[in-house]
Every structure is written in C-alpha cells, then in structure tokens.
Design an enzyme around this catalytic site. Structure first.
Site, PDB file in Angstrom:
ATOM      1  N   LYS A 195       1.091  -1.404  -0.035  1.00 19.56           N
ATOM      2  CA  LYS A 195      -0.011  -0.056  -0.012  1.00 19.56           C
ATOM      3  C   LYS A 195       0.946   1.788   0.192  1.00 19.56           C
ATOM      4  O   LYS A 195       1.504   1.545   1.008  1.00 19.56           O
ATOM      5  CB  LYS A 195      -0.978   0.327   1.187  1.00 19.56           C
ATOM      6  CG  LYS A 195      -1.835   1.178   1.411  1.00 19.56           C
ATOM      7  CD  LYS A 195      -2.221   1.723   3.023  1.00 19.56           C
ATOM      8  CE  LYS A 195      -1.505   2.676   3.432  1.00 19.56           C
ATOM      9  NZ  LYS A 195      -1.855   3.874   2.926  1.00 19.56           N
ATOM     10  N   THR A 248       6.140   6.533  14.065  1.00 23.03           N
ATOM     11  CA  THR A 248       6.245   5.873  15.919  1.00 23.03           C
ATOM     12  C   THR A 248       5.041   5.634  16.376  1.00 23.03           C
ATOM     13  O   THR A 248       4.594   4.328  16.290  1.00 23.03           O
ATOM     14  CB  THR A 248       7.388   6.478  16.109  1.00 23.03           C
ATOM     15  OG1 THR A 248       7.919   6.941  15.909  1.00 23.03           O
ATOM     16  CG2 THR A 248       7.188   6.210  17.615  1.00 23.03           C
ATOM     17  N   GLY A 251       3.631   2.830  14.119  1.00 22.89           N
ATOM     18  CA  GLY A 251       4.754   1.935  14.309  1.00 22.89           C
ATOM     19  C   GLY A 251       3.841   1.149  15.511  1.00 22.89           C
ATOM     20  O   GLY A 251       3.788  -0.349  15.490  1.00 22.89           O
ATOM     21  N   GLU A 268      10.408   0.447  10.061  1.00 27.15           N
ATOM     22  CA  GLU A 268      11.456   1.444  10.283  1.00 27.15           C
ATOM     23  C   GLU A 268      10.353   3.115  10.323  1.00 27.15           C
ATOM     24  O   GLU A 268       9.304   3.620   9.834  1.00 27.15           O
ATOM     25  CB  GLU A 268      11.463   1.830   8.993  1.00 27.15           C
ATOM     26  CG  GLU A 268      13.581   2.822   8.306  1.00 27.15           C
ATOM     27  CD  GLU A 268      12.779   3.638   8.266  1.00 27.15           C
ATOM     28  OE1 GLU A 268      12.842   4.861   9.285  1.00 27.15           O
ATOM     29  OE2 GLU A 268      12.936   4.500   7.286  1.00 27.15           O
ATOM     30  N   CYS A 302      13.429  10.913   7.040  1.00 34.03           N
ATOM     31  CA  CYS A 302      13.141   9.991   8.219  1.00 34.03           C
ATOM     32  C   CYS A 302      14.393  10.179   9.343  1.00 34.03           C
ATOM     33  O   CYS A 302      14.941  10.709  10.458  1.00 34.03           O
ATOM     34  CB  CYS A 302      12.325   8.939   8.453  1.00 34.03           C
ATOM     35  SG  CYS A 302      13.453   8.131   7.054  1.00 34.03           S
ATOM     36  N   GLU A 399       9.618  14.942  15.952  1.00 34.02           N
ATOM     37  CA  GLU A 399      10.071  15.020  14.355  1.00 34.02           C
ATOM     38  C   GLU A 399       9.528  15.412  13.747  1.00 34.02           C
ATOM     39  O   GLU A 399       7.947  15.839  14.042  1.00 34.02           O
ATOM     40  CB  GLU A 399       9.822  13.680  13.955  1.00 34.02           C
ATOM     41  CG  GLU A 399       9.948  13.594  12.174  1.00 34.02           C
ATOM     42  CD  GLU A 399      10.263  12.033  11.755  1.00 34.02           C
ATOM     43  OE1 GLU A 399       8.769  11.290  12.450  1.00 34.02           O
ATOM     44  OE2 GLU A 399      10.948  11.494  11.331  1.00 34.02           O
TER      45      GLU A 399
HETATM   46  P1  NDP Z   1       1.558   7.290   9.005  1.00 30.98           P
HETATM   47  O1  NDP Z   1       2.714   6.746   9.405  1.00 30.98           O
HETATM   48  O2  NDP Z   1       0.544   7.665   9.213  1.00 30.98           O
HETATM   49  O3  NDP Z   1       1.757   7.111   7.727  1.00 30.98           O
HETATM   50  C1  NDP Z   1       2.481   6.125   7.264  1.00 30.98           C
HETATM   51  C2  NDP Z   1       1.621   4.834   6.444  1.00 30.98           C
HETATM   52  O4  NDP Z   1       1.248   3.740   6.960  1.00 30.98           O
HETATM   53  C3  NDP Z   1       0.804   5.081   5.398  1.00 30.98           C
HETATM   54  O5  NDP Z   1       0.872   4.385   4.233  1.00 30.98           O
HETATM   55  C4  NDP Z   1       0.043   5.408   5.775  1.00 30.98           C
HETATM   56  O6  NDP Z   1      -0.936   5.849   5.291  1.00 30.98           O
HETATM   57  C5  NDP Z   1      -0.470   4.107   6.497  1.00 30.98           C
HETATM   58  N1  NDP Z   1      -1.432   4.486   7.794  1.00 30.98           N
HETATM   59  C6  NDP Z   1      -1.641   5.118   8.621  1.00 30.98           C
HETATM   60  N2  NDP Z   1      -2.753   4.583   9.536  1.00 30.98           N
HETATM   61  C7  NDP Z   1      -1.923   2.858   9.706  1.00 30.98           C
HETATM   62  C8  NDP Z   1      -2.898   1.958  10.354  1.00 30.98           C
HETATM   63  N3  NDP Z   1      -3.490   2.527  11.415  1.00 30.98           N
HETATM   64  N4  NDP Z   1      -2.375   0.927  10.287  1.00 30.98           N
HETATM   65  C9  NDP Z   1      -1.280   0.460   9.267  1.00 30.98           C
HETATM   66  N5  NDP Z   1      -1.438   1.536   7.964  1.00 30.98           N
HETATM   67  C10 NDP Z   1      -1.695   2.408   8.779  1.00 30.98           C
HETATM   68  O7  NDP Z   1       2.461   9.227   8.116  1.00 30.98           O
HETATM   69  P2  NDP Z   1       2.200  10.138   7.863  1.00 30.98           P
HETATM   70  O8  NDP Z   1       1.564  10.385   7.138  1.00 30.98           O
HETATM   71  O9  NDP Z   1       0.466  10.280   8.791  1.00 30.98           O
HETATM   72  O10 NDP Z   1       2.823  10.861   8.380  1.00 30.98           O
HETATM   73  C11 NDP Z   1       2.574  11.740   9.819  1.00 30.98           C
HETATM   74  C12 NDP Z   1       4.221  11.917  10.299  1.00 30.98           C
HETATM   75  O11 NDP Z   1       4.922  10.182  10.840  1.00 30.98           O
HETATM   76  C13 NDP Z   1       5.180  12.494   9.963  1.00 30.98           C
HETATM   77  O12 NDP Z   1       5.486  13.806   9.969  1.00 30.98           O
HETATM   78  C14 NDP Z   1       6.282  12.036  10.200  1.00 30.98           C
HETATM   79  O13 NDP Z   1       7.048  12.671  11.313  1.00 30.98           O
HETATM   80  C15 NDP Z   1       6.866  10.491  10.038  1.00 30.98           C
HETATM   81  N6  NDP Z   1       6.447  10.127   8.761  1.00 30.98           N
HETATM   82  C16 NDP Z   1       7.821   8.850   9.101  1.00 30.98           C
HETATM   83  C17 NDP Z   1       8.257   8.453   8.285  1.00 30.98           C
HETATM   84  C18 NDP Z   1       9.375   7.849   7.882  1.00 30.98           C
HETATM   85  O14 NDP Z   1      10.443   7.521   6.505  1.00 30.98           O
HETATM   86  N7  NDP Z   1      10.239   6.935   8.927  1.00 30.98           N
HETATM   87  C19 NDP Z   1       7.506   8.469   6.969  1.00 30.98           C
HETATM   88  C20 NDP Z   1       6.202   9.019   6.455  1.00 30.98           C
HETATM   89  C21 NDP Z   1       6.365   9.808   7.698  1.00 30.98           C
HETATM   90  P3  NDP Z   1      -2.361   6.916   4.468  1.00 30.98           P
HETATM   91  O15 NDP Z   1      -1.424   7.246   3.953  1.00 30.98           O
HETATM   92  O16 NDP Z   1      -3.431   6.761   4.278  1.00 30.98           O
HETATM   93  O17 NDP Z   1      -2.074   7.745   6.238  1.00 30.98           O
END
Ligand code: NDP
Length: 489
Positions: A195, A248, A251, A268, A302, A399
C-alpha cells in the site's frame, strides 16, 4: 574586420530566444482519469475512491481506489495463490531475471517516473531525477544479484521465503520506498501486497505497468491504494510478514496488533538526527552537508539532520555561512530543474510544520527565514533555522518532517554525544571533523543506525539502513535487508 567581428558575422542569428521545453516536463506523463486496484495481475474496479492531487498547485490529478477490507483480502489471496502456484519454488536465477527486467524498465522509463514523483509528491525534479529514480532501479539491480545466491549469503542456514509480505510505505520517497520493500521480498521468494501512502499513490500505480512489461507472473505483486484504514486491513489480514515505514505512533499500533500472532515485523520509523560539527571540520563543506541534511526533499526525510550540534568555538562562523547559503536556495515549482526546495506534501503536513514552528517561537528560540517569495497556490514552507534552542523545546525533541533546522551548541565531544543521544529516536547522525580517530570514536558512541562522516543523506542499496529505540527495528538494504524476508532452519 577583427577576428571577433568575423566570428560574430558568421554566427547564425537566433530567430527565437525562448527555451526548448524541459526534457522533464509534465507532457511526458500520461495520467489516467481513474486508477483501479492492481490485484492478481489485473486492474479491479474499487468500490470506493478518492482524488489524489498535485500539492504544488492544489489541483486534482486522478481518482484512486480506497481499498476496503474485502479488497485487501482479495489482494492477499491473489498473493498467496501466486506464492503457492510457483513463485516460491521458482529457481532463484529465474526470479533474478524478473528483477533485472524491472530494474532496466525503470531505468528506461525513469524520466516519466521522475516527473510523476514530483507531480504527485511535490519534490524537486532534480531530486526525483537524480536520487529517487536511480536508487530505485539500483535496488532492483542489487537484489536481483542476490536472488540465486541466498544459500551463499546465509551459509548452512537453509534460507526459505516466508510467504506473503504486507508492505506499507510513506509519502516522502514513494517509489524508492516501494523498491526498498519489493526488491528484497521478491529476491527472497515471497509475494507482496503493498500500500502506497494516501497522498502519493501514482508512481506505485504506474509501477504496475512496469510489472506487466516485465511479465512478472500475476499476483506476485499486488498494489492496493487507500488511507490508513487500508494499511490497518493489511496488518490484520492473513499475511506472513509486515514491513512498515512511517510514523512511530502507527508503528507502535502495528506492533501491538501483531504481538502474539507469530507474524514477522520490521519497522522503519521516525528520527531526530543530530548533525555534529566539530571546530576542525571543513566548514564550507559542512554547511553544504547541513543544507543537504535538512532541506533535501523539504526535510520530509526520516533520517534528516534536523538537530544541528555546533561546537561553540565555530558557532558564529557556521551560522553566518549557513544563513548566507540559505538565501541562495530556490523554493518553488517542483518541475523546474533549478528548484532546491519543492512543495510540502500535503495541507495536513504543512499544518503540522506550522504548528511546531509556532511552538519553537513561543518557547523562546530565535527564528531565521531568508527572504523568499512563495507561490500563491500550493503548500509551501520557507527554509527555516532556529537558534537559541534548548534541548527541552519541542522543536529539539519532536520530528518536524519539514525544512526546519534546530541549532544547539556543545563544548566537548562528551557533551556532543550526550546531547545527540538525548532523543527517543536513533535512526541516523552526522559527524563533521577532519580527525579520523574522532569520527570512529563518535560513531561508536552515537546511538544511531546510520552514521555519516563528512557527508549526509547518502544512500546505497548495498548498505543496511534502520534504527534503534523509537526509530524501529530491522534493516533494509544490503544483505541485512534480505534476512527479514527469510525463514531459517
Ligand atoms: P503514517 O505513519 O500515518 O503513514 C505511513 C503509512 O502507514 C501510510 O501508508 C499510511 O497511510 C499508513 N497508515 C496510517 N495509519 C495506519 C494504520 N493504522 N495501520 C496501518 N497503516 C497505516 O505517517 P503520516 O503519513 O501520517 O505522517 C505523519 C508523520 O509520520 C510525519 O510527520 C513524520 O513525522 C512521520 N513519517 C515518518 C516517515 C519515515 O520515513 N520514517 C515517513 C512518513 C512519515 P496514509 O498514507 O493513508 O496515512
């Protein structure tokens, strides 16, 4: 007539001074109006859908499926069938051929994918063209090389694939994160349901065409789009392994959900990396490293060097140079190859950045933003530096995931280590010094999965990447990146 006059006389007179169209222009991408879900090698019509936009112009790009629980289950079933029906027993050398093909097709179509990545995600074209695309192809090439050598990679351990991998990726490097997830999973003999993030589904959807071009057997890779609900449905489904990159909080929720199920998990997550500048560092190079560390990809990274730790004796010098350098950064149209900082990925992310920046001001930090005219439409944020930051401020702890740098100072290496490690995260760090022994001693003492010395944000498929503490566990890249997709006797 002088020689110069003769040359001028012979030179053709340009009839038109307009530039030729950029080779990376919007015209080279053909978007569909609607995209389905890619399940079992076919496009299936989604029950629900949403509109994905271009964050630089706030304009709709296409309608994309919002996969429901049933649709996710259908994708997992297709992946399971493909796994049982041949993919898991295919010789590694055959799997490698598909991976090599995918890598080559990505290279051939890299211009189109680079434009699409910038269009849907807002990142500058020079980054998608020169970083995301070459690295995505390199990951497929790299893991293609391992597919038939697993026995040698893990001698006497009889490596076997796990089954179906559920993979959930974020919006900051959409195609690259896809490559980091899919390439090792397929090389190890698994099948996949992936996804992409809600805001950046388009390169993953166009990647399905690459899979077809490569004639990958149906069902080996399935792509389901949607928001967090779709991600949660993957986690709950009948997959054998979950690989997640993102925040996080999500996660942790996934880890709770999977506890006791026996499913494998790699996470990650976020980071709040310290970029440490010692007084003997080559300061001009260090300033370039600081800029690359935090303003690359609008700071949506990240492992971004979001906390700058500068030794007090060079503090004034570094800040002066940094501020001067900031005035030269160009913020604007992601498709302009001269753009250094593109659009913020979404309105929601912009709001989060603005909220944290306000908290920095309220807590007492000094803000610097270079003069900068932002486009009227779209989501933008001026590259920002905060000085006079205390370790307790939110901008030093949380972050921000935007182009915002928090600067702290230190006097001794011990103090630098203490401050650098004073975070719940542990993903990456940078060290700038001309002393090799200091690099080695810092690398031993910094609690971070990746440590760059006299450089920053360098990635290579052969090198493992991942974190400690709240930055997650498991490694991607290198041999280490294969292990989470394998079972051993
Ligand atoms: P999320 O953790 O919400 O999103 C990462 C992925 O997980 C997306 O595909 C998201 O879908 C999906 N997701 C969201 N909720 C769930 C769930 N309950 N169960 C399984 N999968 C889920 O990050 P965000 O995009 O909301 O970003 C928020 C913050 O996360 C950022 O500001 C940053 O701090 C951090 N982040 C860190 C990253 C990294 O590389 N370590 C990358 C991106 C974000 P959807 O896109 O629909 O929300």
């Amino acid at each position: 007539m002088t020689e110069l006059e003769r040359k001028q006389d012979r030179a053709p007179i340009p009839a038109d001074w307009t530039y030729a169209p950029a080779p990376e222009s919007r015209d080279i991408v053909r978007l569909r109006e609607r995209y389905g879900l890619f399940v079992g090698g076919e496009w299936i019509e989604p029950k629900e859908s949403y509109t994905t936009i271009d964050p630089a112009h706030e304009e709709p790009l296409a309608e994309v499926g919002q996969a429901t629980d049933d649709e996710v289950q259908a994708a997992v079933a297709a992946a399971r069938e493909a796994y049982d029906d041949g993919w898991s027993s295919l010789p590694g050398s055959e799997r490698a051929k598909y991976l090599f093909r995918i890598a080559r097709i990505l290279q051939e179509r890299s211009r189109e994918f680079a434009v699409l990545e910038s269009l849907n995600g807002g990142k500058p074209i020079k980054e998608s063209r020169d970083v995301d695309l070459p690295l995505a192809a390199a990951h497929f090439f790299y893991y293609a090389g391992w597919a038939d050598k697993l026995e040698y990679a893990f001698p006497n351990r009889a490596p076997k694939p796990l089954g179906v991998a559920g993979q959930i990726i974020p919006w900051n490097f959409p195609l690259l994160m896809l490559a980091w997830k899919i390439a090792p999973a397929l090389a190890a003999g698994n099948t996949v349901v992936l996804k992409p993030a809600e805001t950046t589904p388009l390169t993953a959807l166009h990647f399905c065409d690459v899979l077809r071009q490569a004639e990958l057997p149906a069902g080996v890779v399935n792509i389901v789009t949607g928001d967090g609900r779709t991600g949660a449905a993957i986690v709950k489904s009948d997959v054998d392994k979950v690989a997640f990159t993102g925040s996080t909080d999500v996660g942790k929720a996934i880890q709770r959900e999977l506890a006791g199920t026996g499913k494998k998990l790699t996470l990650e997550l976020g980071g709040k990396a310290a970029n440490v500048i010692f007084d003997d560092a080559a300061l001009d190079q260090a300033v370039e490293g600081i800029v690359n560390g935090i303003y690359f990809n609008q700071g949506h990274v990240c492992c971004a060097g979001s906390r700058l730790l500068v030794q007090e004796s060079v503090y004034e010098d570094v800040i002066d140079k940094l501020k001067r350098r900031l005035t030269t950064l160009r913020v604007g149209d992601p498709l302009d190859k001269n753009t250094d900082v593109g659009a913020i990925n979404s309105a929601q992310q912009l709001e989060k950045i603005e909220e944290l920046v306000e908290s920095g001001k309220a807590e007492g930090a000094a803000i610097y933003q270079p003069p900068c005219r932002l486009p009227e439409k779209g989501y933008w944020f001026v590259p920002t530096v905060f000085t006079d930051v205390a370790q307790s401020y939110r901008i030093a702890q949380e972050e921000i995931f935007g182009p915002v740098l928090s600067v702290l100072t230190f006097r001794t290496p011990d103090e630098a280590v203490e401050k650098a490690n004073n975070t719940p995260y542990g993903l990456s760090a940078g060290v700038w010094t001309e002393k090799g022994s200091r690099i080695l001693s810092m690398a031993q003492r910094l609690r971070a999965g990746v440590i760059w010395a006299n450089t920053y944000n360098r990635f290579d498929p052969t090198s493992p990447f991942g974190g400690y503490k709240e930055s997650g566990f498991g490694r991607e890249g290198g041999l280490h990146g294969l292990e989470p997709y394998l079972d051993f006797e």
